[in-house]
Design a protein around this motif. Structure first.
Motif, PDB file in Angstrom:
ATOM      1  N   SER A 109      -2.377   6.107 -13.488  1.00  0.00           N
ATOM      2  CA  SER A 109      -3.754   5.704 -13.766  1.00  0.00           C
ATOM      3  C   SER A 109      -4.492   5.414 -12.467  1.00  0.00           C
ATOM      4  CB  SER A 109      -3.781   4.467 -14.666  1.00  0.00           C
ATOM      5  OG  SER A 109      -3.219   4.748 -15.933  1.00  0.00           O
TER       6      SER A 109
ATOM      7  N   ARG B 178       3.260  -1.286 -10.044  1.00  0.00           N
ATOM      8  CA  ARG B 178       1.959  -0.729  -9.654  1.00  0.00           C
ATOM      9  C   ARG B 178       1.745  -0.826  -8.157  1.00  0.00           C
ATOM     10  NH1 ARG B 178      -2.381   2.638 -11.093  1.00  0.00           N
ATOM     11  NH2 ARG B 178      -4.161   1.990  -9.855  1.00  0.00           N
ATOM     12  N   HIS B 179       2.025  -1.960  -7.567  1.00  0.00           N
ATOM     13  CA  HIS B 179       1.797  -2.144  -6.132  1.00  0.00           C
ATOM     14  C   HIS B 179       2.744  -1.283  -5.305  1.00  0.00           C
ATOM     15  CE1 HIS B 179      -0.670  -6.122  -5.727  1.00  0.00           C
ATOM     16  NE2 HIS B 179      -1.397  -5.070  -6.048  1.00  0.00           N
TER      17      HIS B 179
ATOM     18  N   SER C 295      -1.737  -1.941 -22.492  1.00  0.00           N
ATOM     19  CA  SER C 295      -0.307  -1.626 -22.472  1.00  0.00           C
ATOM     20  C   SER C 295       0.350  -1.702 -23.840  1.00  0.00           C
ATOM     21  CB  SER C 295       0.421  -2.553 -21.489  1.00  0.00           C
ATOM     22  OG  SER C 295       0.077  -3.908 -21.722  1.00  0.00           O
TER      23      SER C 295
ATOM     24  N   ALA D 137      -5.928   0.138 -12.386  1.00  0.00           N
ATOM     25  CA  ALA D 137      -5.144  -0.785 -13.208  1.00  0.00           C
ATOM     26  C   ALA D 137      -5.768  -2.169 -13.104  1.00  0.00           C
ATOM     27  CB  ALA D 137      -3.693  -0.830 -12.769  1.00  0.00           C
TER      28      ALA D 137
ATOM     29  N   ARG E 144       1.042   2.503  -5.969  1.00  0.00           N
ATOM     30  CA  ARG E 144      -0.337   2.781  -5.551  1.00  0.00           C
ATOM     31  C   ARG E 144      -0.779   1.821  -4.460  1.00  0.00           C
ATOM     32  NH1 ARG E 144      -4.139   6.744  -7.803  1.00  0.00           N
ATOM     33  NH2 ARG E 144      -3.086   7.662  -9.598  1.00  0.00           N
TER      34      ARG E 144
ATOM     35  N   ILE F 247       1.352   3.296 -15.533  1.00  0.00           N
ATOM     36  CA  ILE F 247       1.202   2.391 -14.388  1.00  0.00           C
ATOM     37  C   ILE F 247       1.042   3.183 -13.091  1.00  0.00           C
ATOM     38  CG2 ILE F 247       2.384   0.657 -12.965  1.00  0.00           C
ATOM     39  CD1 ILE F 247       3.701  -0.371 -15.555  1.00  0.00           C
ATOM     40  N   VAL F 248       1.845   4.234 -12.939  1.00  0.00           N
ATOM     41  CA  VAL F 248       1.856   5.013 -11.698  1.00  0.00           C
ATOM     42  C   VAL F 248       0.648   5.943 -11.607  1.00  0.00           C
ATOM     43  CG1 VAL F 248       3.107   6.801 -10.422  1.00  0.00           C
ATOM     44  CG2 VAL F 248       4.350   4.873 -11.415  1.00  0.00           C
TER      45      VAL F 248
ATOM     46  N   SER G 227      -2.518  -3.277  -2.032  1.00  0.00           N
ATOM     47  CA  SER G 227      -1.109  -3.465  -2.352  1.00  0.00           C
ATOM     48  C   SER G 227      -0.381  -4.150  -1.213  1.00  0.00           C
ATOM     49  CB  SER G 227      -0.445  -2.110  -2.638  1.00  0.00           C
ATOM     50  OG  SER G 227       0.965  -2.214  -2.594  1.00  0.00           O
TER      51      SER G 227
ATOM     52  N   GLU H 198       5.347  -5.398 -14.079  1.00  0.00           N
ATOM     53  CA  GLU H 198       4.517  -4.192 -14.058  1.00  0.00           C
ATOM     54  C   GLU H 198       3.547  -4.204 -12.878  1.00  0.00           C
ATOM     55  OE1 GLU H 198       2.917  -4.074 -18.041  1.00  0.00           O
ATOM     56  OE2 GLU H 198       4.944  -4.186 -18.866  1.00  0.00           O
ATOM     57  N   LEU H 199       3.098  -5.383 -12.464  1.00  0.00           N
ATOM     58  CA  LEU H 199       2.272  -5.479 -11.254  1.00  0.00           C
ATOM     59  C   LEU H 199       3.069  -5.029 -10.038  1.00  0.00           C
ATOM     60  CD1 LEU H 199      -0.206  -6.338  -9.604  1.00  0.00           C
ATOM     61  CD2 LEU H 199       0.675  -8.695  -9.663  1.00  0.00           C
TER      62      LEU H 199
ATOM     63  N   THR I  79      -5.903  -1.373  -7.785  1.00  0.00           N
ATOM     64  CA  THR I  79      -5.354  -2.422  -8.649  1.00  0.00           C
ATOM     65  C   THR I  79      -6.244  -3.654  -8.565  1.00  0.00           C
ATOM     66  OG1 THR I  79      -3.104  -1.643  -8.231  1.00  0.00           O
ATOM     67  CG2 THR I  79      -3.331  -3.840  -9.180  1.00  0.00           C
TER      68      THR I  79
END
Length: 426
Positions: free
Chosen positions: A87, A108-109, A67, A90, A112, A84-85, A174, A104-105, A116
């Motif tokens: 990739s 991501r969750h 990052s 992650a 996606r 983040i969205v 997630s 950022e986690l 992760t």
């Protein structure tokens, strides 16, 4: 954003031996050396990246981006969110519970449902608000003795296994998607402009292919599958669908592009005969000549398969037995080929077929499952009928999402990509 890793310490000779799969991993973690205020323990996050994460990810043929490398002035937040969205993978290091990392986690969750991987130093604590999530413990020794090398190798092996499992199985990881099933906040799929063939050998003389780009540019596949509805109506010529493109490209047109003969539609009506309004049963296959597609795209045969069923006020939905559409289409080709009995006639045989990813648009979390079942059914057919004259089975990837789905599906069957042919050429 802080840190200072420049990503240039990797051995160039080693890098050249790695096969790039086109996948990308975005690494979310603190940078540099940090000291935990309460325990006084020091963590070297650059060492974690350089010695553990980056070698494992790169060894799997996946592009690895940390990052702190997203640093274009004025665009850092936009780029960060896009990585983040978008990739496919992650890796998130929650050691010390860094606020940026935790934010950022969460993004991501939300974006996606899978892909992760959460990691942490084996001696650290998991923040209470994510205590129920699985985190992979790692140990990165500071020294390089044989004993410590073994410890590092164990952590690398575990991380490699977790990453491979995450990418292959696509198990939901997630919490957000577990609580809110069907949530979809991903960016729209991007159209792939470049025509290419991703080759996956399946048997001695058989192979699967992912063919990217616009179907209208494909000119080296004998038969095209048209995922039609049970009424066999064909779409309007200017609709955004495979059915519409086949109808338009298969028609004969004047110099202004105006249709003078709706060839594919006419052939379909002719084959179905009377009572065309009654349609056909789900999964039924009707074959027709390709009309003008023979000249423009080298198509020998069109396979119209009843993959969708419509209801008033509800639109068209994929039939429940959609895998029968794959089997029935391949059986129809073998039946067509059976009439060519002499060596002289063999040039007329259908040896390649193209399947669009029918039925997976707008199906949220089930899109991957639909694609995987389509690919698995085709693979099972080749295994069950090794004498089939079909040598190439292609799947159309019009968008980056399509490409990702078919890559995952083929890997689940145990097939590996051998090479990529640009512009359809070896």
């Amino acid at each position: 954003m802080d840190g200072g890793f420049n990503g240039e310490n990797a051995d160039s000779e080693q890098e050249s031996s790695v096969v790039n799969t086109g996948r990308r991993c975005f690494v979310i973690m603190p940078f540099g050396v940090r000291t935990e205020p309460i325990s006084g323990r020091t963590y070297d996050f650059d060492a974690v990246y350089n010695r553990l994460i980056e070698p494992v990810v790169r060894g799997l043929g996946i592009e690895c981006i940390r990052s702190d490398k997203v640093s274009q002035a004025g665009m850092i937040h936009k780029e960060m969110i896009e990585y983040i969205v978008n990739s496919e993978l992650a890796i998130v290091d929650i050691t010390m519970g860094n606020p940026n990392v935790m934010y950022e986690l969460g993004v991501r969750h939300t974006a996606r449902r899978s892909g992760t991987v959460i990691i942490r130093d084996a001696g650290s604590n998991i923040p209470f608000n994510i205590a129920g999530m699985r985190a992979v413990d790692y140990t990165v020794p500071s020294g390089e003795s044989p004993e410590e090398d073994d410890i590092l190798a164990e952590s690398q092996s575990l991380l490699e296994s977790i990453i491979s499992n995450s990418l292959d199985r696509r198990t939901q990881d997630s919490l957000v998607h577990t609580v809110v099933p069907g949530l979809n906040v991903a960016l729209p799929a991007k159209v792939i402009a470049t025509r290419a063939r991703h080759l996956y050998p399946a048997a001695a003389d058989k192979q699967f292919e992912i063919i990217t780009g616009d179907i209208g540019n494909i000119d080296d596949v004998d038969a095209w599958v048209n995922p039609e509805n049970t009424r066999m109506e064909l779409a309007r010529m200017h609709d955004a669908s495979v059915s519409a493109l086949i109808r338009y490209r298969g028609s004969y047109r004047d110099k202004r592009g105006h249709v003078t003969r709706d060839a594919v539609y006419g052939e379909l009506r002719r084959v179905l005969g009377g009572r065309t309004w009654a349609g056909v049963e789900p999964g039924t296959v009707v074959t027709t000549p390709p009309g003008a597609l023979r000249r423009s795209n080298g198509v020998k045969l069109l396979i119209h398969v009843a993959a969708h069923h419509g209801e008033p006020g509800k639109g068209y939905q994929l039939i429940k037995s959609f895998t029968n559409c794959v089997t029935n289409s391949l059986e129809a080709i073998d039946e067509y080929n059976s009439k060519f009995t002499t060596k002289m006639q063999s040039s007329s045989m259908i040896r390649s077929v193209l399947f669009p990813l029918f039925g997976n648009r707008g199906r949220s979390g089930s899109q991957q499952e639909v694609t995987s079942e389509i690919v698995e059914t085709a693979h099972e057919y080749l295994l069950s009928w090794p004498d089939t004259k079909i040598a190439r089975i292609g799947f159309l990837a019009y968008t980056d999402s399509d490409l990702e789905q078919v890559e995952i599906a083929l890997k689940r069957t145990g097939l590996c990509r051998s090479k990529v042919c640009r512009n359809g050429k070896d």
